[in-house]
Every structure is written in structure tokens, then in C-alpha cells.
Design a protein around this motif. Sequence first.
Motif, short mmCIF file in Angstrom:
data_model
loop_
_atom_site.label_atom_id
_atom_site.label_comp_id
_atom_site.label_asym_id
_atom_site.label_seq_id
_atom_site.Cartn_x
_atom_site.Cartn_y
_atom_site.Cartn_z
N LYS A 102 0.81 -1.22 0.00
CA LYS A 102 0.00 0.00 0.00
C LYS A 102 0.84 1.27 0.00
CE LYS A 102 -4.30 -1.66 2.01
NZ LYS A 102 -5.32 -1.38 3.03
N GLY A 103 2.17 1.13 0.06
CA GLY A 103 3.04 2.29 0.00
C GLY A 103 3.36 2.93 1.34
N TRP A 104 3.10 2.25 2.43
CA TRP A 104 3.36 2.81 3.76
C TRP A 104 4.73 2.40 4.30
CZ3 TRP A 104 0.25 6.19 6.49
CH2 TRP A 104 -0.99 6.47 5.90
N MET A 105 5.35 1.39 3.70
CA MET A 105 6.68 0.95 4.11
C MET A 105 7.48 0.66 2.86
SD MET A 105 6.17 -1.62 7.29
CE MET A 105 6.22 -0.92 8.90
N GLU A 106 8.80 0.74 2.99
CA GLU A 106 9.66 0.38 1.87
C GLU A 106 10.66 -0.67 2.34
OE1 GLU A 106 13.04 3.88 2.25
OE2 GLU A 106 11.60 3.95 0.61
N VAL A 107 11.03 -1.54 1.42
CA VAL A 107 11.98 -2.60 1.73
C VAL A 107 13.39 -2.07 1.56
CG1 VAL A 107 12.84 -4.86 1.04
CG2 VAL A 107 10.40 -4.41 1.00
N GLN A 108 14.25 -2.36 2.53
CA GLN A 108 15.66 -2.00 2.45
C GLN A 108 16.47 -3.25 2.76
OE1 GLN A 108 16.15 1.16 5.29
NE2 GLN A 108 15.40 2.69 3.86
N ARG A 109 17.57 -3.40 2.08
CA ARG A 109 18.48 -4.53 2.35
C ARG A 109 19.68 -4.03 3.14
NH1 ARG A 109 17.53 -9.25 -0.27
NH2 ARG A 109 16.10 -9.15 -2.01
N HIS A 110 20.07 -4.83 4.13
CA HIS A 110 21.26 -4.52 4.92
C HIS A 110 21.94 -5.84 5.25
CE1 HIS A 110 23.96 -2.51 7.65
NE2 HIS A 110 23.61 -3.35 8.60
N GLN A 111 23.12 -6.05 4.75
CA GLN A 111 23.90 -7.27 4.97
C GLN A 111 23.07 -8.51 4.67
OE1 GLN A 111 25.43 -6.97 8.93
NE2 GLN A 111 26.89 -5.36 8.38
N GLY A 112 22.34 -8.48 3.55
CA GLY A 112 21.59 -9.64 3.12
C GLY A 112 20.23 -9.80 3.79
N GLU A 113 19.93 -8.97 4.77
CA GLU A 113 18.66 -9.04 5.47
C GLU A 113 17.69 -8.02 4.90
OE1 GLU A 113 17.82 -11.16 8.06
OE2 GLU A 113 19.76 -12.12 7.75
N LEU A 114 16.41 -8.35 4.88
CA LEU A 114 15.40 -7.42 4.43
C LEU A 114 14.82 -6.67 5.62
CD1 LEU A 114 13.24 -9.40 1.85
CD2 LEU A 114 14.86 -7.57 1.40
N TYR A 115 14.69 -5.37 5.48
CA TYR A 115 14.06 -4.55 6.50
C TYR A 115 12.97 -3.72 5.83
CZ TYR A 115 18.03 -5.71 9.41
OH TYR A 115 18.97 -6.40 10.13
N ARG A 116 11.89 -3.54 6.50
CA ARG A 116 10.80 -2.72 5.97
C ARG A 116 10.70 -1.47 6.84
NH1 ARG A 116 9.60 -7.95 4.81
NH2 ARG A 116 8.82 -8.33 2.70
N LYS A 117 11.00 -0.36 6.25
CA LYS A 117 11.06 0.91 6.97
C LYS A 117 9.82 1.73 6.69
CE LYS A 117 14.17 4.80 7.66
NZ LYS A 117 14.03 4.78 9.08
N PRO A 118 9.19 2.31 7.73
CA PRO A 118 8.03 3.18 7.50
C PRO A 118 8.43 4.40 6.67
CG PRO A 118 8.36 2.78 9.86
CD PRO A 118 9.53 2.20 9.13
N ILE A 119 7.54 4.81 5.82
CA ILE A 119 7.79 5.99 4.98
C ILE A 119 7.13 7.19 5.63
CG2 ILE A 119 7.39 7.01 2.73
CD1 ILE A 119 7.44 4.21 1.56
#
Length: 79
Positions: free
Chosen positions: A62-79
Motif C-alpha cells: 500500500k506504499g506505507w513501508m519500503e523494503v531495504q536490504r542490509h547485509q543480506g537481510e530485508l528490512y521494511r522501513k516506515p515511509i
Amino acid sequence: MKKPLSRSQREVYDFVKTFEEKCQRLPTVREIGAGKVLGEQITKVRKSPASVHRLVVTLEDKGWMEVQRHQGELYRKPI
């Protein structure tokens, strides 16, 4: 434009933002499910990691979080 959120989606989104502000990192799926920040119960307990994951993926869709990669791990950060 972001799509509107259900009550459960809003609770998870608000929890992730609060957790990040207070703990200076993003919560894990299990931490979101527990609903606690620094020992304080913020949201209701969600026992199933799968249901928490589904809510987080929906927030991303829905566009409220974005996926970020850090050292092979996925993180979903609020926008």
C-alpha cells in the motif's frame, strides 16, 4: 498516494514507527507480534508471525513501508 489502512494495519504501522523512535532500530516480526516497546505494551499481542508478516507486506504493497536490504537481510522501513 498511499492507500488507506485497516485498523490492524494502522496499529502495526504506528508500532513500527514508535519502536524505531524509541529503540533506534526496526523491530523484528516477533517483536511486532509481542507489541512491546521497552517493556511497555503498545499494541495487542499477535501470536502468529505469519499474520504479522502478512500485515507488514500489505503495508509495503500500500506504499506505507519500503523494503531495504542490509547485509543480506530485508528490512521494511516506515515511509
